[in-house]
Design a protein around this motif. Structure first.
Motif, PDB file in Angstrom:
ATOM      1  N   CYS A   1    -111.126  42.725-109.617  1.00 31.67           N
ATOM      2  CA  CYS A   1    -109.602  43.051-110.092  1.00 31.67           C
ATOM      3  C   CYS A   1    -109.489  44.241-111.045  1.00 31.67           C
ATOM      4  O   CYS A   1    -108.713  45.156-110.844  1.00 31.67           O
ATOM      5  CB  CYS A   1    -109.040  41.633-110.741  1.00 31.67           C
ATOM      6  SG  CYS A   1    -108.621  40.575-109.649  1.00 31.67           S
TER       7      CYS A   1
ATOM      8  N   HIS B   1    -103.650  41.587-103.209  1.00 31.91           N
ATOM      9  CA  HIS B   1    -103.726  43.012-103.879  1.00 31.91           C
ATOM     10  C   HIS B   1    -102.647  42.668-105.330  1.00 31.91           C
ATOM     11  O   HIS B   1    -102.296  43.676-105.714  1.00 31.91           O
ATOM     12  CB  HIS B   1    -103.141  44.232-103.264  1.00 31.91           C
ATOM     13  CG  HIS B   1    -104.095  44.523-102.078  1.00 31.91           C
ATOM     14  ND1 HIS B   1    -104.262  45.733-101.746  1.00 31.91           N
ATOM     15  CD2 HIS B   1    -104.667  43.719-101.182  1.00 31.91           C
ATOM     16  CE1 HIS B   1    -105.133  45.986-100.608  1.00 31.91           C
ATOM     17  NE2 HIS B   1    -105.522  44.796-100.412  1.00 31.91           N
TER      18      HIS B   1
ATOM     19  N   TYR C   1    -103.419  42.114-108.525  1.00 30.55           N
ATOM     20  CA  TYR C   1    -104.771  42.063-109.734  1.00 30.55           C
ATOM     21  C   TYR C   1    -104.330  41.248-110.813  1.00 30.55           C
ATOM     22  O   TYR C   1    -105.176  40.570-111.398  1.00 30.55           O
ATOM     23  CB  TYR C   1    -105.326  43.424-109.803  1.00 30.55           C
ATOM     24  CG  TYR C   1    -105.653  43.878-108.510  1.00 30.55           C
ATOM     25  CD1 TYR C   1    -106.431  43.386-107.303  1.00 30.55           C
ATOM     26  CD2 TYR C   1    -105.097  45.083-108.300  1.00 30.55           C
ATOM     27  CE1 TYR C   1    -106.554  44.142-106.172  1.00 30.55           C
ATOM     28  CE2 TYR C   1    -105.270  45.865-106.795  1.00 30.55           C
ATOM     29  CZ  TYR C   1    -106.219  45.189-105.948  1.00 30.55           C
ATOM     30  OH  TYR C   1    -106.282  45.748-104.771  1.00 30.55           O
TER      31      TYR C   1
ATOM     32  N   PHE D   1    -105.836  37.916-105.509  1.00 31.14           N
ATOM     33  CA  PHE D   1    -106.828  39.050-105.209  1.00 31.14           C
ATOM     34  C   PHE D   1    -106.490  39.620-103.925  1.00 31.14           C
ATOM     35  O   PHE D   1    -106.102  40.718-103.532  1.00 31.14           O
ATOM     36  CB  PHE D   1    -108.066  38.870-105.384  1.00 31.14           C
ATOM     37  CG  PHE D   1    -108.849  39.902-105.200  1.00 31.14           C
ATOM     38  CD1 PHE D   1    -109.152  40.954-106.007  1.00 31.14           C
ATOM     39  CD2 PHE D   1    -109.638  40.079-103.761  1.00 31.14           C
ATOM     40  CE1 PHE D   1    -110.073  42.067-105.776  1.00 31.14           C
ATOM     41  CE2 PHE D   1    -110.671  41.226-103.656  1.00 31.14           C
ATOM     42  CZ  PHE D   1    -110.504  42.146-104.789  1.00 31.14           C
TER      43      PHE D   1
END
Length: 577
Positions: free
Chosen positions: A514, A488, A490, A485
């Motif tokens: 997310c 980035h 997700y 997370f």
């Protein structure tokens, strides 16, 4: 599942204290962990038996087979008239819950067929046999219909064969190739004929693993993975294939009075060849010298891989009192079970260890760890007082021994909790230098790097911890998800969290964030609903205060993801998972 100890009254008459002690040891080391591993719940215990509920018939049978097989191995060197053995009966049926107890026809039948089981055997009803016949690799023998006491109709029964234990390793992804020589130390066998000495044999195994792990030139399989094979007859080549190792260490411990004999052998598991074997006959006070000799010999013998000059022997403070050592081992066993009652008993044992040997640094470190478990889970009345005890125990441990990786590992965790990341980083790096193959240290390195704003590096360390320990705790997936997370990533983060059998509100919050960033409004709203259900008073600011991000941008990234999920929840209040 109904289980009952055979010959309980006779054994109690012969040796009441010894029987109770051995029974308690079997519970701590084997029975309760097997029940927990197979998702069972103990409903009722008696002096010599218990009733256990399972969500799955397969889980119940796997648990029963594991207990009986491992008990058979444990009893192999115990005189017949001193053996603790069980009968187990399993039935599938409706039950009635009332005041933390269970009743009903299903329970009555399980209790009755348990009495018809062989000593050391498992008896099941036809309903159970039908469920497992195509699911588990166990033999079942038809016993025909039997008339049971106080049961009006005959019941069709089967006997479960114990020749093979199903599903020892769930994940063949444990296979791997590494440049450094890889080694697994199997649990040493207790040959003393006294089950109470299991702690001693296990402790010696753990210490050899720890000392080998200090060597940067070795890839050492973690304790959790090697202890999967405790009390089992193993094939070296099969173990090597499943764990991806080249070398295997196995041995035995015989403790008689104040003396101990340790035998050990090193095996080239790939070629199924014995490389080296030796025997150590020492006074018990020399057990740490034995550990050093065994470890050094193994490292020196690995052909062409390790040179004598590379063996940087890190000395460790040794406890002056063996009773303190054994108390610490027993406390660790209880700590790993992670329940409030076991934690309370672990505190008593570790306190006794410290009392017996105030200079035993490792005991002070583990006292902090055990108290920390109580502090994190709220198993204490005065959290401030317990926190002060944790800090004091760590200060004492550090003053006594600066070369114990666990001391620095726990100090790093404490400082992270206080958002003192600079100090945490020092202790974390020190722990890593002392024990580079300790999976808990390695995964913590990944966590710390994520907090420091370097999640891509953190991911690499967390994956390495998973490789070191193919049977890693589920929480490693949570660490992986949080790092993805922060990076980035997700979709990868969601996939990691989905490996958890049960998610708490923190993990649901990360998944909601997310989906918020991915723009999936329905999923984001659904997971935020889960957060609200598990934590009705959830507040974003309070939640973010429990995070330890060094960079405000990382905290804002999580806040924005939760804001997107909250917006989805408000616009689609009826959408939930």
């Amino acid at each position: 599942m109904a289980a009952d100890m055979a010959g309980y009254s006779r054994l109690m008459e012969i040796d009441e204290a010894g029987t109770l002690a051995r029974l308690k040891t079997h519970r701590i080391e084997l029975i309760d962990p097997a029940i927990a591993k197979n998702k069972g719940r103990i409903i009722k215990t008696t002096g010599d038996g218990m009733l256990v509920e399972f969500l799955s018939v397969s889980d119940a049978v796997k648990c029963a087979v594991e207990i009986q097989q491992r008990m058979k191995r444990r009893n192999s060197d115990v005189p017949q008239d001193r053996r603790i053995e069980f009968r187990i009966g399993i039935n599938l049926g409706d039950i009635i819950f009332d005041d933390q107890d269970i009743f009903g026809d299903g329970v009555n039948i399980a209790s009755r067929i348990e009495q018809l089981a062989d000593v050391g055997g498992v008896c099941i009803t036809a309903a159970v046999a039908t469920q497992i016949v195509d699911r588990l690799e166990v033999a079942i023998e038809d016993l025909g219909e039997k008339t049971l006491k106080n049961i009006s109709r005959p019941v069709h029964l089967f006997r479960v064969g114990l020749e093979a234990l199903p599903g020892q390793l769930d994940d063949l992804d444990a296979k791997r190739s590494v440049g450094k020589p890889s080694i697994v130390v199997l649990p040493f066998i207790n040959m003393s004929g006294d089950p109470d000495q299991e702690f001693f044999a296990d402790g010696l195994t753990e210490d050899i693993i720890t000392e080998l792990s200090r060597r940067h030139e070795l890839f050492v399989i973690s304790r959790n993975s090697s202890f999967v094979y405790k009390n089992q007859a193993v094939n070296a080549r099969e173990v090597a294939e499943k764990l991806g190792t080249q070398y295997l260490v196995e041995g035995s411990v015989r403790k008689i009075g104040d003396r101990v004999r340790v035998t050990v052998q090193l095996i080239d598991a790939v070629n199924d060849a014995h490389i080296w074997a030796d025997k150590y006959d020492r006074k018990l006070d020399d057990i740490f010298a034995i550990q050093d000799e065994v470890t050094g010999a193994i490292v020196a013998t690995l052909p062409g891989r390790v040179e004598a000059a590379q063996r940087d022997r890190l000395e460790r403070t040794k406890p002056a009192n063996m009773a303190a050592y054994e108390c610490a081992l027993a406390a660790k066993v209880l700590h790993h079970r992670s329940t409030a009652l076991d934690n309370q008993q672990a505190q008593l044992l570790i306190d006794r260890s410290v009392m017996l040997d105030a200079g035993y640094a490792h005991a002070h470190a583990w006292r902090a760890c055990i108290l920390g478990q109580a502090w994190v889970n709220g198993w204490c009345e005065d959290k401030d007082a317990v926190w002060n005890e944790i800090v004091a125990a760590l200060d004492r441990a550090l003053a006594l021994d600066d070369n114990d990786a666990d001391v620095h590992r726990i100090l790093a965790a404490v400082n992270v909790n206080n958002n003192n990341l600079t100090t945490a980083r020092y202790h974390q790096e020190r722990a890593l230098s002392l024990n580079p193959n300790y999976d808990l240290v390695v995964v913590q390195q990944g966590e710390l790097l994520t907090w420091l704003g370097r999640p891509e590096e953190g991911l690499e360390w967390i994956r390495r911890a998973m490789r070191l320990n193919p049977h890693h705790p589920e929480r490693f997936w949570s660490h992986l998800g949080k790092s993805h997370f922060a990076a980035h990533q997700y979709v990868e983060a969601i996939e990691a969290f989905m490996h958890l059998s049960v998610m708490d509100y923190v993990q649901h919050a990360f998944v909601a964030a997310c989906y918020g960033w991915l723009g999936d409004e329905i999923a984001a709203a659904g997971h935020l609903e889960k957060v609200r259900a598990l934590a009705p008073h959830f507040d974003v600011d309070d939640f973010l205060a429990t995070m330890h991000y060094a960079q405000e941008s990382d905290a804002q990234h999580l806040r924005d993801g939760l804001a997107k999920a909250e917006e989805s929840r408000r616009t689609s209040p009826s959408k939930a998972i």
